[in-house]
Design a protein around this motif. Structure first.
Motif, short mmCIF file in Angstrom:
data_model
loop_
_atom_site.label_atom_id
_atom_site.label_comp_id
_atom_site.label_asym_id
_atom_site.label_seq_id
_atom_site.Cartn_x
_atom_site.Cartn_y
_atom_site.Cartn_z
N ILE A 36 0.84 -1.21 0.00
CA ILE A 36 0.00 0.00 0.00
C ILE A 36 0.87 1.25 0.00
O ILE A 36 0.59 2.22 -0.71
N GLN A 37 1.95 1.24 0.80
CA GLN A 37 2.87 2.39 0.81
C GLN A 37 3.45 2.62 -0.58
O GLN A 37 3.61 3.76 -1.02
N GLY A 38 3.80 1.53 -1.26
CA GLY A 38 4.32 1.66 -2.62
C GLY A 38 3.31 2.26 -3.56
O GLY A 38 3.65 3.07 -4.43
N MET A 39 2.04 1.90 -3.42
CA MET A 39 0.99 2.46 -4.26
C MET A 39 0.76 3.94 -3.98
O MET A 39 0.49 4.71 -4.90
N VAL A 40 0.87 4.33 -2.71
CA VAL A 40 0.76 5.75 -2.36
C VAL A 40 1.86 6.53 -3.07
O VAL A 40 1.61 7.55 -3.72
N SER A 41 3.08 6.04 -2.98
CA SER A 41 4.22 6.70 -3.61
C SER A 41 4.07 6.75 -5.13
O SER A 41 4.33 7.77 -5.77
N PHE A 42 3.64 5.64 -5.71
CA PHE A 42 3.46 5.55 -7.16
C PHE A 42 2.40 6.53 -7.63
O PHE A 42 2.58 7.24 -8.62
N ALA A 43 1.26 6.59 -6.94
CA ALA A 43 0.19 7.51 -7.30
C ALA A 43 0.66 8.96 -7.22
O ALA A 43 0.36 9.77 -8.11
N GLN A 44 1.42 9.28 -6.17
CA GLN A 44 1.93 10.64 -6.02
C GLN A 44 2.87 11.01 -7.17
O GLN A 44 2.81 12.12 -7.70
N LYS A 45 3.73 10.08 -7.57
CA LYS A 45 4.66 10.36 -8.68
C LYS A 45 3.93 10.55 -10.00
O LYS A 45 4.39 11.30 -10.85
N LEU A 46 2.79 9.88 -10.17
CA LEU A 46 1.99 10.02 -11.38
C LEU A 46 1.03 11.20 -11.31
O LEU A 46 0.35 11.50 -12.29
N GLY A 47 0.95 11.84 -10.15
CA GLY A 47 0.03 12.95 -9.98
C GLY A 47 -1.41 12.50 -9.89
O GLY A 47 -2.33 13.25 -10.24
N LYS A 48 -1.63 11.27 -9.45
CA LYS A 48 -2.97 10.71 -9.33
C LYS A 48 -3.43 10.77 -7.87
O LYS A 48 -2.61 10.86 -6.96
N PRO A 49 -4.73 10.68 -7.64
CA PRO A 49 -5.23 10.69 -6.26
C PRO A 49 -4.72 9.47 -5.48
O PRO A 49 -4.65 8.37 -6.02
N ASP A 50 -4.35 9.72 -4.24
CA ASP A 50 -3.84 8.62 -3.40
C ASP A 50 -4.70 8.38 -2.16
O ASP A 50 -4.36 7.57 -1.32
N PHE B 166 -7.00 2.50 2.78
CA PHE B 166 -6.63 1.09 2.99
C PHE B 166 -5.53 0.97 4.03
O PHE B 166 -5.57 0.10 4.89
N ARG B 167 -4.54 1.84 3.95
CA ARG B 167 -3.41 1.79 4.89
C ARG B 167 -3.89 1.97 6.32
O ARG B 167 -3.40 1.32 7.24
N GLY B 168 -4.87 2.82 6.52
CA GLY B 168 -5.40 3.05 7.85
C GLY B 168 -6.14 1.85 8.43
O GLY B 168 -6.34 1.76 9.63
N ARG B 169 -6.55 0.92 7.57
CA ARG B 169 -7.29 -0.26 8.05
C ARG B 169 -6.37 -1.41 8.41
O ARG B 169 -6.82 -2.40 8.98
N ILE B 170 -5.09 -1.31 8.09
CA ILE B 170 -4.16 -2.38 8.38
C ILE B 170 -3.74 -2.31 9.83
O ILE B 170 -3.28 -1.28 10.30
N VAL B 171 -3.93 -3.39 10.53
CA VAL B 171 -3.59 -3.45 11.94
C VAL B 171 -2.38 -4.37 12.10
O VAL B 171 -2.44 -5.55 11.72
N ILE B 172 -1.30 -3.84 12.62
CA ILE B 172 -0.10 -4.64 12.87
C ILE B 172 0.11 -4.66 14.37
O ILE B 172 0.53 -3.68 14.97
N VAL B 173 -0.24 -5.79 14.96
CA VAL B 173 -0.06 -5.99 16.40
C VAL B 173 0.54 -7.36 16.63
O VAL B 173 0.38 -8.27 15.82
N ASP B 174 1.21 -7.52 17.70
CA ASP B 174 1.76 -8.83 18.08
C ASP B 174 0.84 -9.41 19.12
O ASP B 174 0.77 -8.92 20.23
#
Length: 62
Positions: free
Chosen positions: A33-47, A53-61
């Motif tokens: 998802i981070q890669g897609m954010v970066s890619f969209a920004q480089k293309l000048g597209k909405p991110d 989606f990134r906000g919905r990812i939960v990383i917990v142990d």
């Protein structure tokens, strides 16, 4: 039973003992998802959809 590539076993010996959910799946998804954010920004597209989606990812142990 192996769930991911990190659940290495040789016979009855657990090479990478751990408990909980396979965190590496969440980490790989977050990185994609981070890669897609970066890619969209480089293309000048909405991110904003990727940020959502990134906000919905939960990383917990657990």
């Amino acid at each position: 039973m192996q769930l991911t590539w990190m659940d290495a076993k040789i016979g009855d010996w657990v090479v990478t003992p751990r408990i909980g959910k396979p965190i590496e799946i969440s980490a790989l998804w977050y990185n994609a998802i981070q890669g897609m954010v970066s890619f969209a920004q480089k293309l000048g597209k909405p991110d904003y959809e990727y940020h959502k989606f990134r906000g919905r990812i939960v990383i917990v142990d657990s």
